[in-house]
Design a protein around this motif. Sequence first.
Motif, PDB file in Angstrom:
ATOM      1  N   GLN A   1       0.961  -1.226   0.091  1.00 20.68           N
ATOM      2  CA  GLN A   1       0.012   0.000   0.029  1.00 20.68           C
ATOM      3  C   GLN A   1       0.758   1.272   0.006  1.00 20.68           C
ATOM      4  O   GLN A   1       0.561   2.190  -0.838  1.00 20.68           O
ATOM      5  CB  GLN A   1      -0.962   0.040   1.361  1.00 20.68           C
ATOM      6  CG  GLN A   1      -1.861   1.173   1.535  1.00 20.68           C
ATOM      7  CD  GLN A   1      -2.821   1.239   2.678  1.00 20.68           C
ATOM      8  OE1 GLN A   1      -2.472   0.199   3.371  1.00 20.68           O
ATOM      9  NE2 GLN A   1      -3.232   2.316   2.949  1.00 20.68           N
ATOM     10  N   TYR A   2       2.076   1.309   0.637  1.00 23.07           N
ATOM     11  CA  TYR A   2       2.897   2.422   0.784  1.00 23.07           C
ATOM     12  C   TYR A   2       3.425   2.621  -0.552  1.00 23.07           C
ATOM     13  O   TYR A   2       3.567   3.767  -1.034  1.00 23.07           O
ATOM     14  CB  TYR A   2       3.914   2.093   1.835  1.00 23.07           C
ATOM     15  CG  TYR A   2       4.893   3.317   2.085  1.00 23.07           C
ATOM     16  CD1 TYR A   2       4.737   4.421   2.669  1.00 23.07           C
ATOM     17  CD2 TYR A   2       6.012   3.302   1.153  1.00 23.07           C
ATOM     18  CE1 TYR A   2       5.690   5.531   2.804  1.00 23.07           C
ATOM     19  CE2 TYR A   2       7.139   4.477   1.284  1.00 23.07           C
ATOM     20  CZ  TYR A   2       6.857   5.467   1.904  1.00 23.07           C
ATOM     21  OH  TYR A   2       7.562   6.303   1.754  1.00 23.07           O
ATOM     22  N   THR A   3       3.809   1.552  -1.095  1.00 25.38           N
ATOM     23  CA  THR A   3       4.665   1.712  -2.703  1.00 25.38           C
ATOM     24  C   THR A   3       3.540   2.345  -3.496  1.00 25.38           C
ATOM     25  O   THR A   3       3.753   3.398  -4.017  1.00 25.38           O
ATOM     26  CB  THR A   3       4.975   0.421  -3.093  1.00 25.38           C
ATOM     27  OG1 THR A   3       5.795  -0.138  -2.072  1.00 25.38           O
ATOM     28  CG2 THR A   3       5.507   0.472  -4.368  1.00 25.38           C
ATOM     29  N   ARG A   4       2.329   2.105  -3.604  1.00 25.15           N
ATOM     30  CA  ARG A   4       1.397   2.556  -4.339  1.00 25.15           C
ATOM     31  C   ARG A   4       0.898   3.983  -3.948  1.00 25.15           C
ATOM     32  O   ARG A   4       0.729   4.887  -4.949  1.00 25.15           O
ATOM     33  CB  ARG A   4       0.045   1.616  -4.368  1.00 25.15           C
ATOM     34  CG  ARG A   4      -1.099   2.214  -5.261  1.00 25.15           C
ATOM     35  CD  ARG A   4      -2.174   1.251  -5.436  1.00 25.15           C
ATOM     36  NE  ARG A   4      -1.817   0.291  -6.421  1.00 25.15           N
ATOM     37  CZ  ARG A   4      -2.072   0.553  -7.842  1.00 25.15           C
ATOM     38  NH1 ARG A   4      -2.206   1.732  -8.375  1.00 25.15           N
ATOM     39  NH2 ARG A   4      -1.569  -0.440  -8.711  1.00 25.15           N
ATOM     40  N   GLU A   5       0.783   4.326  -2.661  1.00 30.37           N
ATOM     41  CA  GLU A   5       0.535   5.681  -2.320  1.00 30.37           C
ATOM     42  C   GLU A   5       1.457   6.712  -2.662  1.00 30.37           C
ATOM     43  O   GLU A   5       1.560   7.717  -2.934  1.00 30.37           O
ATOM     44  CB  GLU A   5       0.005   5.550  -0.810  1.00 30.37           C
ATOM     45  CG  GLU A   5      -1.149   4.955  -0.670  1.00 30.37           C
ATOM     46  CD  GLU A   5      -1.914   5.546   0.540  1.00 30.37           C
ATOM     47  OE1 GLU A   5      -1.416   6.461   1.235  1.00 30.37           O
ATOM     48  OE2 GLU A   5      -2.849   4.731   1.004  1.00 30.37           O
ATOM     49  N   LEU A   6       3.037   6.218  -2.279  1.00 28.08           N
ATOM     50  CA  LEU A   6       3.867   6.901  -2.357  1.00 28.08           C
ATOM     51  C   LEU A   6       4.211   7.328  -4.120  1.00 28.08           C
ATOM     52  O   LEU A   6       4.348   8.657  -4.190  1.00 28.08           O
ATOM     53  CB  LEU A   6       5.368   6.015  -2.378  1.00 28.08           C
ATOM     54  CG  LEU A   6       6.572   6.620  -2.855  1.00 28.08           C
ATOM     55  CD1 LEU A   6       7.135   7.863  -1.916  1.00 28.08           C
ATOM     56  CD2 LEU A   6       7.683   5.467  -2.729  1.00 28.08           C
ATOM     57  N   ILE A   7       3.961   6.460  -5.006  1.00 29.88           N
ATOM     58  CA  ILE A   7       3.970   6.570  -6.342  1.00 29.88           C
ATOM     59  C   ILE A   7       2.862   7.586  -6.801  1.00 29.88           C
ATOM     60  O   ILE A   7       2.981   8.419  -7.572  1.00 29.88           O
ATOM     61  CB  ILE A   7       4.089   5.248  -7.190  1.00 29.88           C
ATOM     62  CG1 ILE A   7       5.469   4.625  -6.824  1.00 29.88           C
ATOM     63  CG2 ILE A   7       3.981   5.514  -8.522  1.00 29.88           C
ATOM     64  CD1 ILE A   7       5.424   3.294  -7.178  1.00 29.88           C
ATOM     65  N   THR A   8       1.645   7.374  -6.311  1.00 34.79           N
ATOM     66  CA  THR A   8       0.562   8.114  -6.968  1.00 34.79           C
ATOM     67  C   THR A   8       0.213   9.323  -6.154  1.00 34.79           C
ATOM     68  O   THR A   8      -0.293  10.351  -6.937  1.00 34.79           O
ATOM     69  CB  THR A   8      -0.797   6.971  -6.974  1.00 34.79           C
ATOM     70  OG1 THR A   8      -1.060   6.812  -5.346  1.00 34.79           O
ATOM     71  CG2 THR A   8      -0.549   5.771  -7.426  1.00 34.79           C
ATOM     72  N   ARG A   9       0.727   9.575  -5.158  1.00 37.29           N
ATOM     73  CA  ARG A   9       0.291  10.885  -4.180  1.00 37.29           C
ATOM     74  C   ARG A   9       1.340  11.590  -3.807  1.00 37.29           C
ATOM     75  O   ARG A   9       1.246  12.770  -3.586  1.00 37.29           O
ATOM     76  CB  ARG A   9      -0.536  10.085  -2.755  1.00 37.29           C
ATOM     77  CG  ARG A   9      -2.024   9.433  -3.240  1.00 37.29           C
ATOM     78  CD  ARG A   9      -2.633   9.174  -2.122  1.00 37.29           C
ATOM     79  NE  ARG A   9      -3.821   8.347  -2.223  1.00 37.29           N
ATOM     80  CZ  ARG A   9      -4.553   8.121  -1.235  1.00 37.29           C
ATOM     81  NH1 ARG A   9      -4.158   8.503   0.062  1.00 37.29           N
ATOM     82  NH2 ARG A   9      -5.494   7.259  -1.366  1.00 37.29           N
ATOM     83  N   HIS A  10       2.490  11.096  -3.718  1.00 38.42           N
ATOM     84  CA  HIS A  10       3.631  11.864  -3.070  1.00 38.42           C
ATOM     85  C   HIS A  10       4.853  12.035  -3.976  1.00 38.42           C
ATOM     86  O   HIS A  10       6.096  12.635  -3.653  1.00 38.42           O
ATOM     87  CB  HIS A  10       4.035  11.182  -1.827  1.00 38.42           C
ATOM     88  CG  HIS A  10       2.852  10.961  -0.992  1.00 38.42           C
ATOM     89  ND1 HIS A  10       2.482  12.152  -0.066  1.00 38.42           N
ATOM     90  CD2 HIS A  10       2.146   9.904  -0.544  1.00 38.42           C
ATOM     91  CE1 HIS A  10       1.543  11.752   0.412  1.00 38.42           C
ATOM     92  NE2 HIS A  10       1.153  10.274   0.403  1.00 38.42           N
ATOM     93  N   VAL A  11       4.871  12.054  -5.194  1.00 33.62           N
ATOM     94  CA  VAL A  11       5.794  12.147  -6.173  1.00 33.62           C
ATOM     95  C   VAL A  11       5.640  13.285  -6.980  1.00 33.62           C
ATOM     96  O   VAL A  11       4.418  13.739  -7.859  1.00 33.62           O
ATOM     97  CB  VAL A  11       6.198  10.846  -7.156  1.00 33.62           C
ATOM     98  CG1 VAL A  11       7.160  11.188  -8.143  1.00 33.62           C
ATOM     99  CG2 VAL A  11       6.482   9.911  -6.270  1.00 33.62           C
ATOM    100  N   SER A  12       6.424  14.215  -6.986  1.00 32.32           N
ATOM    101  CA  SER A  12       6.299  15.523  -7.913  1.00 32.32           C
ATOM    102  C   SER A  12       6.820  15.489  -9.242  1.00 32.32           C
ATOM    103  O   SER A  12       7.588  16.116  -9.857  1.00 32.32           O
ATOM    104  CB  SER A  12       6.958  16.796  -7.108  1.00 32.32           C
ATOM    105  OG  SER A  12       8.370  16.355  -7.146  1.00 32.32           O
ATOM    106  N   GLY A  13       6.441  14.448  -9.840  1.00 28.44           N
ATOM    107  CA  GLY A  13       6.834  14.048 -11.201  1.00 28.44           C
ATOM    108  C   GLY A  13       8.009  13.164 -11.221  1.00 28.44           C
ATOM    109  O   GLY A  13       8.372  12.509 -12.353  1.00 28.44           O
ATOM    110  N   ARG A  14       8.971  13.310 -10.232  1.00 26.88           N
ATOM    111  CA  ARG A  14      10.320  12.563 -10.322  1.00 26.88           C
ATOM    112  C   ARG A  14      10.608  11.892  -8.806  1.00 26.88           C
ATOM    113  O   ARG A  14      10.423  12.497  -7.822  1.00 26.88           O
ATOM    114  CB  ARG A  14      11.485  13.461 -10.775  1.00 26.88           C
ATOM    115  CG  ARG A  14      11.310  14.474 -11.794  1.00 26.88           C
ATOM    116  CD  ARG A  14      12.382  15.564 -12.093  1.00 26.88           C
ATOM    117  NE  ARG A  14      12.977  15.076 -13.287  1.00 26.88           N
ATOM    118  CZ  ARG A  14      14.234  15.250 -13.509  1.00 26.88           C
ATOM    119  NH1 ARG A  14      14.944  16.209 -12.628  1.00 26.88           N
ATOM    120  NH2 ARG A  14      15.060  14.728 -14.221  1.00 26.88           N
ATOM    121  N   LEU A  15      10.635  10.694  -8.888  1.00 27.56           N
ATOM    122  CA  LEU A  15      10.985  10.004  -7.684  1.00 27.56           C
ATOM    123  C   LEU A  15      12.481   9.663  -7.559  1.00 27.56           C
ATOM    124  O   LEU A  15      13.155   9.084  -8.631  1.00 27.56           O
ATOM    125  CB  LEU A  15      10.331   8.641  -7.532  1.00 27.56           C
ATOM    126  CG  LEU A  15      10.431   7.952  -6.422  1.00 27.56           C
ATOM    127  CD1 LEU A  15      10.193   8.506  -5.443  1.00 27.56           C
ATOM    128  CD2 LEU A  15       9.762   6.356  -6.449  1.00 27.56           C
TER     129      LEU A  15
END
Length: 665
Positions: A468-482
């Motif tokens: 769940q963390y991986t998905r939320e990180l990628i979908t909600r907390h990346v400003s275009g670049r991780l």
Amino acid sequence: MKTYQLTDWLPTTKKETELRGWTELDIILFSGDAYVDHPSFGAAVIGRLLEAEGFRVAIIPQPDWHGDFRDFKKLGRPRLWFGIAPGCMDSMVNKYTANRRLRSEDAYSPDGRHDLRPEYPTIVYSNILKQLYPDVPVILGGIEASLRRLTHYDYWKETFKPCILAESKADMIVYGMGEKPVLELSHRLNEAVERGIAGLDYDENGEARIGMEVFKEIIQAQPIPQTVTMYDRERIPFGIQPADILLHSHEDCLRSPIHQAENFKFIEEESNKYHANRIIQQTGNRYVVVNPPYPPMSQEEIDRSFDLPYTRLPHPKYKDKRIPAYEMIKFSVNMHRGCFGGCAFCTISAHQGKFIVSRSKESILNEVKAICEMPGFKGYLSDLGGPSANMYGMHGKNIKACEKCKRPSCIHPEICPNLNTDHSPLLDIYHAVDALPGIRKSFIGSGIRYDLLLHDSKDEHTNRANAQYTRELITRHVSGRLKVAPEHTSDKVLYLMRKPSFSQFREFKLIFDRINHEEQLRQQIIPYFISSHPGCTEEDMAELAVQTKALDFQLEQVQDFTPTPMTVSTETWATGYHPYTLEKVFSARTPQEKLAQRMFFFWYKPECQSEIRKELQRIQRSDLIARLFGSPYTKTTGRTRIPVTKQDAKPPRNRHETKNRNKRR
């Protein structure tokens, strides 16, 4: 929006001390950085903590070290001690690149100016203070002194240097995160003054002050944890004890680099132990004594440090001036300290320790609310992270086992079975922050450890939370670049770096790409890589170029390995021996060798290709030329070029499918 007055900052001038009604100061701190009243700036943290304990403290930021030293005289002599906080970054790393070239700006100075601090400010400031006030204790803190507490390699001087106390003439180092030892020292000295013990100095008004003889007696009678002091042999507190670790002397290390390598294993192990031993090293005719650190801070203690009444703003003297480092972090929140990654080239665990100390949810939310009231805030948190963003709340399941452990890393060569890798507490923080009025988006700007996300725990709740963390990180907390840091593609080099296999980065990238495809996002993953690390050869760099090209990266975030004090990688680079095995390790040492490795990062630049071809022929890897400079069919989608291959055509649906597919192969 809160309105501040000049007295809301710690005083920096005589006028500002008078505005507070002070006629005398207890402690004066000299900072190599501009004064930013923010919990990310060490001088502000120590100053605010001392203020909260009732001490009268001032900060003199970036004093002029030329001429008549008026900045060192303007506030006079303190009642207790002088402190030196040279800066948030090592002064030489802050000033020079790995190739010893001047950086474009000093990130911690107004308008990025280079002329506001000397090289090695710890040494320069301390020598000036000892010249002007020989009888006042001078205490060193910050990363520059902390990592130079014993014999260390100086990349810029190209030699092994002794404990920084020897050159600075200072009286004590507070190493690591210094809140506890600074308070203990200050209270102990203050009590001595209030009791009026024999040997105190007195000013013209009859007011008592600490002098060097009293200072020496106090710290010898009861040594303070997490401090370093030099003694004559007969004055070492309690003498040399059986449990003490006696290192090879500084002079032995100069004569034989393998002795320095042998020393460092013990230095690192004691830095990462819950209950450490005292370390002693002879330097000249004196002995450096490193007292064991305090146990990790409690949540209440770290909350207190972050909850102090910071304005979170630069001092008004910097009006209309830009402080680059502040611009980067002013809308960010640091949620924890420490890092158990143990990367061989990193100084975080040597300074902050490997045990994670996490702030409470309430403390974090209060800081976010304060940010929402700051001028210029538009609802976007630039970072909700820490030294490694996704280590918040993680610790050993059995703390007693951790107390006996001396491993420098909890996740290398494999993740410790005693480590709790559950990301649920972090998800709870993210959800609470995002629910606050005024927050539009919270980004994760700190680095992510993808090996923690991919770890297959025996606890299914943990596995679900991590997915769940991986998905939320990628979908909600990346400003275009991780941002992630695989650092290299060679497993041999990665092992020396104490980093996971590159296959884990490939697995994480597949997950990243799949989630972006499912959510119709057009985001990039930005990997960081290092050249010239000990053990890395030109052939390893050539393979790195081929493998990253196959993943369709044209690398931007790259650096040459820079030897900095108190890391395994630096000791290996400087001595030629790995401290734990004492085996010889190759390192690219000359500028020519380092540049020959670095150019492979830029295989895609026409100006580099001729030299790369020649180098591949020289090292007998002509087979890689076609793989690097051939022209396979590619299609372009948005900002990234994606190679059309069977492997990339259909990413697996989840990480377990990835593992099963690899098994079938």
